[in-house]
Design a protein around this motif. Structure first.
Motif, PDB file in Angstrom:
ATOM      1  N   ALA A  65       0.406  -1.262  -0.244  1.00  0.00           N
ATOM      2  CA  ALA A  65      -0.035   0.413   0.166  1.00  0.00           C
ATOM      3  C   ALA A  65       0.758   1.362  -0.070  1.00  0.00           C
ATOM      4  CB  ALA A  65      -0.928  -0.886   0.946  1.00  0.00           C
ATOM      5  N   SER A  66       1.714   1.453   0.641  1.00  0.00           N
ATOM      6  CA  SER A  66       2.706   2.573   0.900  1.00  0.00           C
ATOM      7  C   SER A  66       3.741   3.229  -0.969  1.00  0.00           C
ATOM      8  CB  SER A  66       3.852   2.221   1.966  1.00  0.00           C
ATOM      9  OG  SER A  66       3.364   2.100   3.041  1.00  0.00           O
ATOM     10  N   PHE A  90      -3.888   7.673   4.993  1.00  0.00           N
ATOM     11  CA  PHE A  90      -3.961   5.854   4.003  1.00  0.00           C
ATOM     12  C   PHE A  90      -3.719   4.577   4.449  1.00  0.00           C
ATOM     13  CE2 PHE A  90      -2.258   3.771   0.094  1.00  0.00           C
ATOM     14  CZ  PHE A  90      -3.265   3.498  -0.497  1.00  0.00           C
ATOM     15  N   LEU A  91      -3.340   3.949   4.996  1.00  0.00           N
ATOM     16  CA  LEU A  91      -2.626   3.322   6.048  1.00  0.00           C
ATOM     17  C   LEU A  91      -3.048   2.406   6.913  1.00  0.00           C
ATOM     18  CD1 LEU A  91       1.554   2.769   6.021  1.00  0.00           C
ATOM     19  CD2 LEU A  91      -0.107   1.341   4.634  1.00  0.00           C
ATOM     20  N   LEU A  92      -4.031   3.340   7.813  1.00  0.00           N
ATOM     21  CA  LEU A  92      -5.303   3.185   8.198  1.00  0.00           C
ATOM     22  C   LEU A  92      -6.679   2.697   7.621  1.00  0.00           C
ATOM     23  CD1 LEU A  92      -5.287   6.104  11.171  1.00  0.00           C
ATOM     24  CD2 LEU A  92      -4.452   3.653  11.411  1.00  0.00           C
ATOM     25  N   VAL A  93      -6.920   3.204   6.582  1.00  0.00           N
ATOM     26  CA  VAL A  93      -7.988   2.812   5.846  1.00  0.00           C
ATOM     27  C   VAL A  93      -7.741   1.214   5.033  1.00  0.00           C
ATOM     28  CG1 VAL A  93      -9.497   3.968   3.803  1.00  0.00           C
ATOM     29  CG2 VAL A  93      -8.579   5.418   5.369  1.00  0.00           C
ATOM     30  N   TYR A 101     -13.004  -2.353  14.657  1.00  0.00           N
ATOM     31  CA  TYR A 101     -11.508  -1.893  14.138  1.00  0.00           C
ATOM     32  C   TYR A 101     -11.017  -1.006  15.157  1.00  0.00           C
ATOM     33  CZ  TYR A 101      -8.493  -0.457  11.299  1.00  0.00           C
ATOM     34  OH  TYR A 101      -6.873   0.522  10.743  1.00  0.00           O
ATOM     35  N   VAL A 102     -12.094  -0.213  15.323  1.00  0.00           N
ATOM     36  CA  VAL A 102     -12.312   1.368  16.066  1.00  0.00           C
ATOM     37  C   VAL A 102     -11.788   0.863  17.696  1.00  0.00           C
ATOM     38  CG1 VAL A 102     -13.569   2.635  16.801  1.00  0.00           C
ATOM     39  CG2 VAL A 102     -13.173   2.482  14.904  1.00  0.00           C
ATOM     40  N   VAL A 132     -10.257  -1.841   5.882  1.00  0.00           N
ATOM     41  CA  VAL A 132     -10.971  -2.505   4.728  1.00  0.00           C
ATOM     42  C   VAL A 132     -10.496  -3.843   4.541  1.00  0.00           C
ATOM     43  CG1 VAL A 132     -10.489  -2.922   2.111  1.00  0.00           C
ATOM     44  CG2 VAL A 132     -11.340  -0.239   3.132  1.00  0.00           C
ATOM     45  N   TYR A 133      -9.260  -4.101   5.219  1.00  0.00           N
ATOM     46  CA  TYR A 133      -8.505  -5.347   5.014  1.00  0.00           C
ATOM     47  C   TYR A 133      -9.586  -6.111   6.422  1.00  0.00           C
ATOM     48  CZ  TYR A 133      -5.195  -9.159   6.398  1.00  0.00           C
ATOM     49  OH  TYR A 133      -4.968 -10.276   7.243  1.00  0.00           O
ATOM     50  N   PHE A 134      -9.377  -5.696   7.762  1.00  0.00           N
ATOM     51  CA  PHE A 134      -9.315  -6.524   8.724  1.00  0.00           C
ATOM     52  C   PHE A 134     -11.756  -6.384   8.886  1.00  0.00           C
ATOM     53  CE2 PHE A 134      -5.727  -5.108  10.728  1.00  0.00           C
ATOM     54  CZ  PHE A 134      -5.960  -6.653  11.171  1.00  0.00           C
TER      55      PHE A 134
END
Length: 150
Positions: free
Chosen positions: A18-19, A42-45, A87-88, A49-51
């Motif tokens: 992703a990076s 972006f990585l948090l998003v 996730y949160v 999405v992944y989880f």
């Protein structure tokens, strides 16, 4: 906790890819670039999405390996909203280490101690839950079960 470690290896690979995609898309040439906070967001998003995608299907790859399934408190598959809520609440695992890092007062070994101590405390707190589940699962209305049970 073994599934958690395995998940970390998978997340490293996802973050790396992703990076790379992000860096190419915005022509980011350095990790010290002023847009690094955009990369972090972006990585948090990407992780969300992944989880949330895999949790609505019951398992991530690491959870499949260790035969763990995530369900709601009634044993049903998670909805997208409940998966995002989980996730949160799971982010609490990283709250203290990220706060310590943000303070700028810790070197790498100090951050490792804070991270290991926080994870140990957070894991031990699950012993105080009546069903001995992690508190982020209790708050999100989810639970981990043996994947063999259905």
């Amino acid at each position: 906790m073994a599934a958690w470690l395995y998940e970390g290896f998978l997340l490293f690979a996802i973050a790396l890819i992703a990076s790379l995609v992000f860096s190419v898309a915005v022509d980011m040439r350095s990790g010290m670039d002023a847009r690094r906070w955009l990369l972090q967001g972006f990585l948090l998003v990407v992780f969300a999405v992944y989880f949330s995608y895999l949790w609505t299907r019951g398992q991530t790859l690491a959870m499949k390996t260790w035969r763990i399934r995530v369900v709601d408190r009634h044993g049903r598959p998670l909805t997208q909203g409940r998966a995002l809520l989980r996730y949160v609440f799971c982010s609490i695992w990283f709250a203290a280490p990220l706060a310590a890092y943000s303070s700028g007062r810790f070197n790498l070994s100090g951050l490792a101690v804070v991270a290991a101590g926080w994870v140990a405390i957070w894991a031990l707190l699950s012993r105080f839950h009546p069903q001995r589940q992690f508190w982020h699962d209790a708050w999100a209305g989810t639970r981990l079960v043996d994947a063999q049970e259905r």
